[in-house]
Every structure is written in C-alpha cells, then in structure tokens.
Design an enzyme around this catalytic site. Structure first.
Site: not given
Ligand code: PAF
Length: 285
Positions: A34, A147
């Site tokens: 993140h 991802k």
C-alpha cells in the site's frame, strides 16, 4: 494530514485542495504494498487522498469480513509517513444508502472467471464501492496494485464505461524477499504456512522459464502442460494446499489462450490452510 469520517467532511476537505488529486482506496491493514501505491499516487499528483474501508459488499457470506484485520492506528501512521493529505475512514452507513436503487453488475465475461468464479458477486461489490468512492473523492488519478490483477482489469473498465475521466494507474506487485506477494491476508498464515507459501511464486517462475523456452524454441506447446507442471510443484511443496486456479490467460481480455503468446499472463489462487492467496505474472514479453 486530515482524518475525515463522513462524506460531508470529505467533500469540504477535498474542496480545499487545489491541483491534481491522486487517490488510493484501501481496506486498511496497510503494508509496504500500500505504501508503494501511495508513493506512486503522490508522485503523479499534487495531493493524496487515501480511503480505509472494509467493504462488506465484496465479501461472500462465508468469507472473512468480520475477521478481516482492522489496524487503524498503524494504518494512520503509515498514511502520515507517506504524506497523505486526507484519509477517509467512513462507516458503511456513510457509503451505502439503506435501500440502494442502483447496483452495479460487472459482465461475467470478466467478473465470472478466476476469482469471480470462486467468489460470486465479489467484483460487483468492488465496482459498487469504487464507483461511490470515485464520486465522493473526485480524484484525477487512482492507483491499484497489479497483485489484484483481475480487480485492476474490472476497475479500468469501470472508469472507462462510466466516463469517470480518472487515470487508472497500475502499480507492480511488491514481494517479500522470498517472493511471496504482500497481502493483508498474509498475517493469517501460521509460521509453517508462511514458510511454505513462497512455493506459489516459485511455481510461477518455473512456468515463466518454461514459457520463455517454448517461445524461444518456437514450439506450439499447449498451455495445459505448463499449468499442470506448476500445479504439481505447488501441491508437492505446500502440504494440504488447495488450488482454486492456476491458469494462463490473455493479459487484457482474461480469456484462456491455447498457446503461450506475448500477452499471456499466469494467474494463481491457492488456499494455504484457511488463507486464500492470489498472485499473477506476465509470461510473455
Ligand atoms: O483492493 C482493495 O483493497 C479493495 O478491493 C478496494 C479496491 C479498496 C475496494 O474495496
């Protein structure tokens, strides 16, 4: 950094930002993956808004919504460290009307395969919440991790189909040194499961080198054989692993391909114990 919890507070804080706004929507339990999204978003814009919201509509009835990790204090510290201007932490009642009239339904061609086949309704819930967040935040760009490649594909189409005029910026997967893709769900793994989990990426790399060799030798080798070898390696190295899918598909359309080609991408979802891990890798050039 401003922390806002209601739509009205967000609107007021957003209105005070001049220049380009980058957005990173998250469900919290933030990690270095993140942080990378935030760094990229910040580089491409003048301001950064992050949302932290564990979205109930993207979880199935038997999934981990209630046990999904909630780590607000650490998340806010990471947002502060990466220079977020605003963090939006809404309750579900700020996002969803009690009886919403409009529900987005993503075409099963893209949402009914791979994770969508195992998590019915998941991508409808993702599209719904991201559309609402886009309307509230009104960013110029938004970053999403590769991802979750299928999610990225759905959200690219969402932004285009609904004319949001928001640049969707893909950000490469961040991995642990042993290759395991970073995920908020990695913290569910026991030490033994954590030690075994990198076999997923090793199997993917094995498929990539097989694919490179096939392309180099110009052999018309059906993908099924390559997929089979990768699956066998996972089952050998991860005790009790359950493979939801380990499939080669076209990177843009997500349709199956019969042979390895430039735009082939390998997609994997494997249950290690009770934890479902996903990953993907571009095989072609
Ligand atoms: O990738 C996620 O964390 C979520 O699916 C998203 C995009 C924040 C929507 O809830």
């Amino acid at each position: 950094m401003q922390i806002v919890r209601t739509a009205a507070e967000l609107r007021a804080a957003r209105a005070a930002l001049a220049g380009r706004v980058g957005f990173v929507p998250t469900m919290g339990a933030l990690h270095a993956g993140h942080a990378r999204l935030m760094e990229v978003a910040k580089k491409k814009a003048d301001h950064l808004i992050v949302s932290i919201f564990v979205n109930p509509t993207q979880f199935g009835p038997n999934e981990d919504f209630t046990k999904y990790p909630r780590t607000e204090e650490a998340d806010l510290a990471l947002c502060e460290a990466t220079g977020a201007d605003i963090v939006f932490l809404p309750k579900a009642t700020e996002i969803y009307r009690a009886e919403p009239l409009i529900r987005l339904a993503v075409d099963p061609k893209i949402a009914g395969v791979l994770c969508g086949a195992h998590r019915p309704g998941h991508f409808d819930g993702v599209a719904q919440v991201v559309a609402i967040l886009f309307n509230l935040v009104r960013p110029h760009s938004a970053c999403f991790g590769e991802k979750d490649y299928q999610q990225l594909a759905v959200l690219r189409r969402l932004a285009d189909d609904l004319h949001f005029g928001i640049d969707i910026i893909p950000v490469p997967t961040v991995r642990e040194p042993d290759g395991l893709a970073l995920s908020s769900r990695n913290r569910y793994l026991s030490p033994e499961e954590r030690a075994a989990a990198p076999a997923i990426y090793r199997a993917m790399l094995q498929c990539k080198s097989r694919a490179d060799q096939i392309r180099f030798d110009r052999i018309a080798q059906p993908v099924a054989k390559v997929e089979e070898e990768g699956r066998a390696l996972i089952l050998k190295e991860i005790p009790g692993a359950q493979i939801d899918y380990f499939e080669i598909r076209h990177t843009d359309t997500l349709e199956p391909t019969q042979f390895i080609m430039n735009k082939s991408r390998l997609f994997a979802a494997v249950r290690v114990g009770t934890t479902r891990l996903i990953d993907n890798l571009l095989l072609g050039g």
